[in-house]
Design a protein around this motif. Structure first.
Motif, short mmCIF file in Angstrom:
data_model
loop_
_atom_site.label_atom_id
_atom_site.label_comp_id
_atom_site.label_asym_id
_atom_site.label_seq_id
_atom_site.Cartn_x
_atom_site.Cartn_y
_atom_site.Cartn_z
N THR A 1 2.14 -2.87 13.27
CA THR A 1 3.13 -3.59 12.46
C THR A 1 2.45 -4.79 11.82
N ILE B 1 1.86 3.57 6.40
CA ILE B 1 3.22 3.85 6.87
C ILE B 1 3.58 2.91 8.00
N VAL B 2 4.55 2.02 7.73
CA VAL B 2 5.04 1.08 8.74
C VAL B 2 6.08 1.75 9.63
N GLU B 3 6.96 2.52 9.02
CA GLU B 3 7.98 3.28 9.75
C GLU B 3 8.19 4.63 9.06
N GLN C 1 7.92 9.03 8.38
CA GLN C 1 6.91 10.06 8.13
C GLN C 1 6.84 10.36 6.63
N GLU D 1 1.97 10.32 9.86
CA GLU D 1 2.86 9.65 10.80
C GLU D 1 2.81 8.13 10.63
N LYS D 2 3.68 7.45 11.33
CA LYS D 2 3.68 5.98 11.37
C LYS D 2 2.32 5.49 11.85
N CYS E 1 11.65 5.96 5.36
CA CYS E 1 10.41 5.30 5.79
C CYS E 1 10.19 3.97 5.06
#
Length: 427
Positions: A313, A345-347, A349, A362-363, A388
């Motif tokens: 994060t 990607i923080v959150e 897919q 993926e995250k 996302c």
């Protein structure tokens, strides 16, 4: 952004800074750099003291009390350098001879060992960002020595004058009413003067010797941190080390052994704070590097897990202009579009389609760099597989990362090989 999110981001940055500082500390071998500086101090301490005394000999002649004070203070080093004899010989000189000039040059040359070691340590920390400047560093070594002598001389005489002022009848009268205030005031003035010299010296080193011109605010904060931690360490050493035992083991060398022990600790702290300064100055670019080099989900182990927990994060980079939220099925980039960003990607897919083959990201993973490396338009296209949150890394920032970070460059080249292989298989 609410208070809880800000607090989480604050502690996240502290953890990331601590991790990066620790990694770079060992990577740059700063323990050896601190030892080299301590070794340089051995060769430089007496020569610098000689230069200070020589440059101030005129004032010493006018006020013999200053000479007496210097002699009393330096008795602990009589085994290595008889200050009283040196002051007497300098005071008796009426003219400067050729041998005096040679000896003066030799003293300055010996003293530069300390500054050369400090510059070497700072170069190992900032070498990735600072330009190579060997001639400037040599000049800086001599300038640093001159400045240190001047600062030491000014603070030294200011300390002496302050102590003399306290002996005036006015202050003697006040001592009768508030003896507690004056009980350790004289020693405290000396202590404050000593740490003032260290603070000025440290700040100048961080600002000038780094070669990257960090903000004055950062230099001051890290200098304060360095001096405060060093003061705590010296206090602990003075409370725990039994000097009587040292005198029994090392005899006349005991004072010098303790001094060198403290000097070594100072340079350990000095180099650590310099490394913190580097991390703070280039935090965003270092964080981008960690995001791009994030271990894959299938890579286990304590070290890889720690990296994912700390950097998955990137709060410090998450600003309104570079964070985008996508709904499921929404396109992130399309085929034949220009390469403006690399994505993290923080959150959620993301689905990336290359020749109708779907690759799911993926995250905590990056994507979109192969076309940048190939200097072409988008050959693939990507969509949000789920709702996302995406961090957009500008292509110019990614270019700087590739240029400065060999590991990132290797991964980017590897992604091109993988990307090309997939294309060939599907032709």
């Amino acid at each position: 952004m609410d208070f809880k999110t800000k607090l989480k981001g604050f502690f996240s940055k502290i953890g990331q800074t601590t991790y990066l500082t620790s990694i770079f500390y060992f990577e740059n071998n700063l323990g050896n750099a601190a030892s080299a500086c301590t070794f340089g101090f051995i060769f430089s301490f007496i020569p610098i003291l000689m230069v200070i005394i020589t440059s101030c000999i005129g004032i010493i002649k006018i006020n013999p009390a200053i000479a007496e004070w210097i002699i009393n203070w330096s008795k602990q080093f009589n085994l290595f350098f008889n200050v009283e004899e040196y002051i007497n010989r300098i005071s008796e000189m009426h003219s400067i001879t050729g041998i005096n000039i040679v000896l003066a040059f030799f003293i300055i040359w010996m003293a530069r060992k300390l500054f050369a070691s400090i510059i070497s340590g700072m170069t190992s920390i900032f070498r990735k960002k600072a330009p190579i400047r060997p001639i400037f560093n040599q000049l800086l070594t001599f300038i640093g020595e001159i400045l240190l002598v001047l600062v030491c001389a000014v603070v030294f005489f200011a300390t002496f004058i302050s102590r003399q002022i306290l002996t005036l009848p006015f202050f003697e009268h006040i001592k009768q009413y508030v003896p507690i205030l004056f009980s350790n005031l004289s020693n405290n003035i000396v202590l404050i003067s000593f740490y003032s010299v260290l603070f000025i010296f440290t700040t100048i080193c961080y600002r000038v010797m780094s070669g990257t011109k960090p903000q004055i605010k950062l230099c001051l904060l890290n200098s304060i941190l360095c001096i405060v931690v060093f003061y705590i360490v010296v206090t602990i050493i003075s409370k725990t080390i039994n000097k009587a035992n040292y005198s029994t083991i090392y005899g006349a060398l005991s004072s010098m052994m303790i001094l060198l022990f403290e000097v070594w600790f100072f340079f350990i702290i000095f180099m650590t704070c310099a490394q913190i300064l580097y991390v703070e100055q280039f935090f965003d670019s270092l964080l981008i590097g960690e995001l791009y080099l994030m271990p894959e989900h299938d890579k286990t182990g304590l070290f890889n897990t720690l990296r994912r927990v700390l950097f998955i994060t990137p709060s410090s980079l998450m600003k309104k202009d570079n964070i985008v939220n996508y709904s499921a099925g929404e396109p992130i980039y399309t085929k034949d579009s220009e390469v403006e960003f690399i994505y993290f990607i923080v959150e959620g897919q993301v689905s990336e389609y290359r020749n109708k083959n779907e690759i799911i990201h993926e995250k905590g993973t990056s994507f979109g760099e192969p076309e940048f490396m190939l200097n072409s338009k988008r050959i693939s296209e990507s969509y949000a597989k789920t709702a996302c949150t995406i961090l957009q890394i500008p292509s110019q920032d990614f270019a700087e990362l590739i240029e400065k970070n060999p590991k990132a460059a290797a991964k980017a080249m590897s992604s091109i090989s993988y990307y090309t292989e997939k294309l060939i298989k599907n032709i």
